[in-house]
Write a protein that holds these residues in place. Sequence first.
Motif, PDB file in Angstrom:
ATOM      1  N   PRO A  12      -2.009  11.392   7.450  1.00 29.42           N
ATOM      2  CA  PRO A  12      -3.140  10.768   6.942  1.00 29.42           C
ATOM      3  C   PRO A  12      -3.226   9.468   5.917  1.00 29.42           C
ATOM      4  O   PRO A  12      -4.177   8.530   6.146  1.00 29.42           O
ATOM      5  CB  PRO A  12      -3.738  11.791   6.461  1.00 29.42           C
ATOM      6  N   GLU A  13      -2.009   9.246   4.877  1.00 24.22           N
ATOM      7  CA  GLU A  13      -2.158   8.159   4.166  1.00 24.22           C
ATOM      8  C   GLU A  13      -2.015   7.078   4.579  1.00 24.22           C
ATOM      9  O   GLU A  13      -2.129   5.546   4.484  1.00 24.22           O
ATOM     10  CB  GLU A  13      -1.143   8.265   2.898  1.00 24.22           C
TER      11      GLU A  13
ATOM     12  N   SER B 263      -3.200   9.583  15.480  1.00 18.85           N
ATOM     13  CA  SER B 263      -4.213   9.332  14.473  1.00 18.85           C
ATOM     14  C   SER B 263      -3.476   7.825  13.900  1.00 18.85           C
ATOM     15  O   SER B 263      -3.765   7.082  13.930  1.00 18.85           O
ATOM     16  CB  SER B 263      -4.770  10.461  13.115  1.00 18.85           C
TER      17      SER B 263
ATOM     18  N   ALA C 286      -5.074   4.186  15.328  1.00 14.52           N
ATOM     19  CA  ALA C 286      -5.362   3.303  13.967  1.00 14.52           C
ATOM     20  C   ALA C 286      -4.379   2.197  13.960  1.00 14.52           C
ATOM     21  O   ALA C 286      -4.408   0.727  13.839  1.00 14.52           O
ATOM     22  CB  ALA C 286      -4.982   4.142  12.341  1.00 14.52           C
TER      23      ALA C 286
ATOM     24  N   TRP D 190       0.634  -1.029  -0.307  1.00 15.79           N
ATOM     25  CA  TRP D 190       0.250  -0.336   0.349  1.00 15.79           C
ATOM     26  C   TRP D 190       0.853   1.400   0.146  1.00 15.79           C
ATOM     27  O   TRP D 190       1.222   2.015   1.313  1.00 15.79           O
ATOM     28  CB  TRP D 190      -0.555   0.329   1.239  1.00 15.79           C
TER      29      TRP D 190
ATOM     30  N   VAL E 162       1.915   4.610   0.349  1.00 14.63           N
ATOM     31  CA  VAL E 162       2.236   6.489   1.398  1.00 14.63           C
ATOM     32  C   VAL E 162       3.277   7.171   1.297  1.00 14.63           C
ATOM     33  O   VAL E 162       4.253   6.294   1.190  1.00 14.63           O
ATOM     34  CB  VAL E 162       1.931   5.373   2.868  1.00 14.63           C
TER      35      VAL E 162
ATOM     36  N   THR F 178      -2.727   6.430   7.764  1.00 18.43           N
ATOM     37  CA  THR F 178      -3.792   5.732   9.027  1.00 18.43           C
ATOM     38  C   THR F 178      -4.309   5.469   7.776  1.00 18.43           C
ATOM     39  O   THR F 178      -5.248   4.115   8.210  1.00 18.43           O
ATOM     40  CB  THR F 178      -4.764   6.875   9.325  1.00 18.43           C
ATOM     41  N   ARG F 179      -5.026   5.987   6.701  1.00 17.51           N
ATOM     42  CA  ARG F 179      -5.893   5.173   5.550  1.00 17.51           C
ATOM     43  C   ARG F 179      -5.160   3.734   4.804  1.00 17.51           C
ATOM     44  O   ARG F 179      -6.502   3.604   4.785  1.00 17.51           O
ATOM     45  CB  ARG F 179      -5.676   6.265   4.435  1.00 17.51           C
ATOM     46  N   ALA F 180      -4.267   3.566   4.951  1.00  9.97           N
ATOM     47  CA  ALA F 180      -3.650   2.070   4.912  1.00  9.97           C
ATOM     48  C   ALA F 180      -4.149   1.126   5.453  1.00  9.97           C
ATOM     49  O   ALA F 180      -4.600   0.276   5.263  1.00  9.97           O
ATOM     50  CB  ALA F 180      -2.226   2.587   4.516  1.00  9.97           C
TER      51      ALA F 180
ATOM     52  N   GLU G 249      -6.274   1.291   8.048  1.00 15.22           N
ATOM     53  CA  GLU G 249      -7.569   0.783   8.176  1.00 15.22           C
ATOM     54  C   GLU G 249      -8.010   0.302   6.878  1.00 15.22           C
ATOM     55  O   GLU G 249      -9.110  -0.494   6.956  1.00 15.22           O
ATOM     56  CB  GLU G 249      -8.680   2.036   8.417  1.00 15.22           C
ATOM     57  N   GLY G 250      -7.395   0.543   5.746  1.00 18.11           N
ATOM     58  CA  GLY G 250      -7.702  -0.132   4.203  1.00 18.11           C
ATOM     59  C   GLY G 250      -7.753  -1.482   4.266  1.00 18.11           C
ATOM     60  O   GLY G 250      -8.897  -2.085   4.067  1.00 18.11           O
TER      61      GLY G 250
END
Length: 518
Positions: A191-192, A234, A238, A180, A182, A194-196, A198-199
């Motif tokens: 933020p990237e 964050s 996560a 993933w 980032v 964190t999104r990775a 959670e994704g």
Amino acid sequence: MSDLFEDPDPAPGGNLPEFSVSEISGAVKRVLEGEFGRVRVRGEVGRVFRARSGHLYFDIKDDRSVLASVCWKGQCAALETLPEEGMEVIATGKLTTFGSQSKYQLTVDDLRPAGVGALMAMLEKRKAALQAEGLFDPARKRPLPYLPEVIGVVTSPSGAVIRDILHRLRDRFPRKVLVWPVAVQGKACAPEVTRAIEGFNALTPGGAMPRPDLIIVARGGGSIEDLWGFNEESVARAAAASQIPLISAVGHETDTTLIDYVSDHRAPTPTAAAEAAVPVRLDLLATLDKQAARLSGSLTRAVGQRRQRLADLSRALPRPAGLTQPARQRLDWLETRLPAALTGLAQARRSELAQLAATLRPQGLAARIAAERRHLDQLPPRMAQALAGGRRQAARDLDRLALRLSDRPIRRDIARGHEAVDRVAARLTPRFRDRIEAEAKRLAALDRLRVTLGYEATLARGYAVVRGDGEVVTTKAAAETARSLEIQFRDGRLTLGAAPPRRRKPKDEPPPEQGSLL
């Protein structure tokens, strides 16, 4: 602009120009923005408040003054570091005024911590807050899978970290790897990442995109500013909320970030993370061969031991012929006794049958039937006698009930009630008579008092009652205005017609010697 605030006529009593509030506010705003423009301010962050609109309001203060600051919603997303209370920062922005409240403020578009000391202080504050919530508790850390099928890697796709991880996995035990991509530093890092995380957790097991059994968050070494994205709250939350076991491999062995404390396993380097993720395939094969050899030897030894034990036990067992000889002899003995036993049993059963047949002869059955018929013939007379006796007993019971239900006792009770009522009436009649006489005397006394106190007795002494239009008249003015008058004397009433209108008395007319009653 200075002419706007100069007094055109400083002399006392001169004419001063008049300005509206908006003109004054606009003039102050133009002077302040023209004199300062963009400025950099260093200080400690005080009160921090985020409105529903997304705008951020906070104070920058020192030991003597406070500067109100605001960061608009669109500018907050561009800030590398959000302000926290107690953090020392360097804020860059434009000094302006807020005319609605007659105050000035700093519109911030860039905010940075004031040195490494401020970053470390903020890091320690976040670390203490997360530790107080129990996110660092070793009891909540999950064990790593021994041999994951799919490994998810969160890192930069262009750095050397991903190549080191892939190379190490290929050498130890090749596995499927999902990368993933980032940013691993800068304002987009947190933020990237964190999104990775959670994704990866949001992927469905067994879906088109396989869900990883293990996640590795990796980055090479760098300064605290470069690694600051992995210190954001964050990212730490996560990683703590991840349902997939997570290995953190951020920086070198001496670098420590918040994600290292909340992850399930911390690796000092990305290469060490790959080593912790999978075992060595050749070592597993060698161990498997060794275990197979040990298993084969163990089976061979166990079979030999069991065979020897079986041989030892077989020597201790007696011969089969010796085991069955007593049973065969007993069988022969029973065989010789069987014919005589069968003959005796048949004779015994024949004797019992003969005895039973003797009791079932026709003469016996006829005698028994005759006895039962005689008994049946005797039953009707006995039943008639029993029914007659029952009827007589029922008649006697009915007579007794009729005597109990006759009206003689009721009449006797009524007579006794009449006598009781007469006795009570005889006692109460004198009392009621005395009571009536007393009340009559009291009523006569009250009537005499009424007559004494009434106005009719006063009329007998020469007084009269005057009524005008049905109402009692007590003044001359009321008598003159009444349409008709009625005078009540002792022996009757006298009604007069309408009173004449009042005549105005001439000023020179002498007063009458005697006033008229009307």
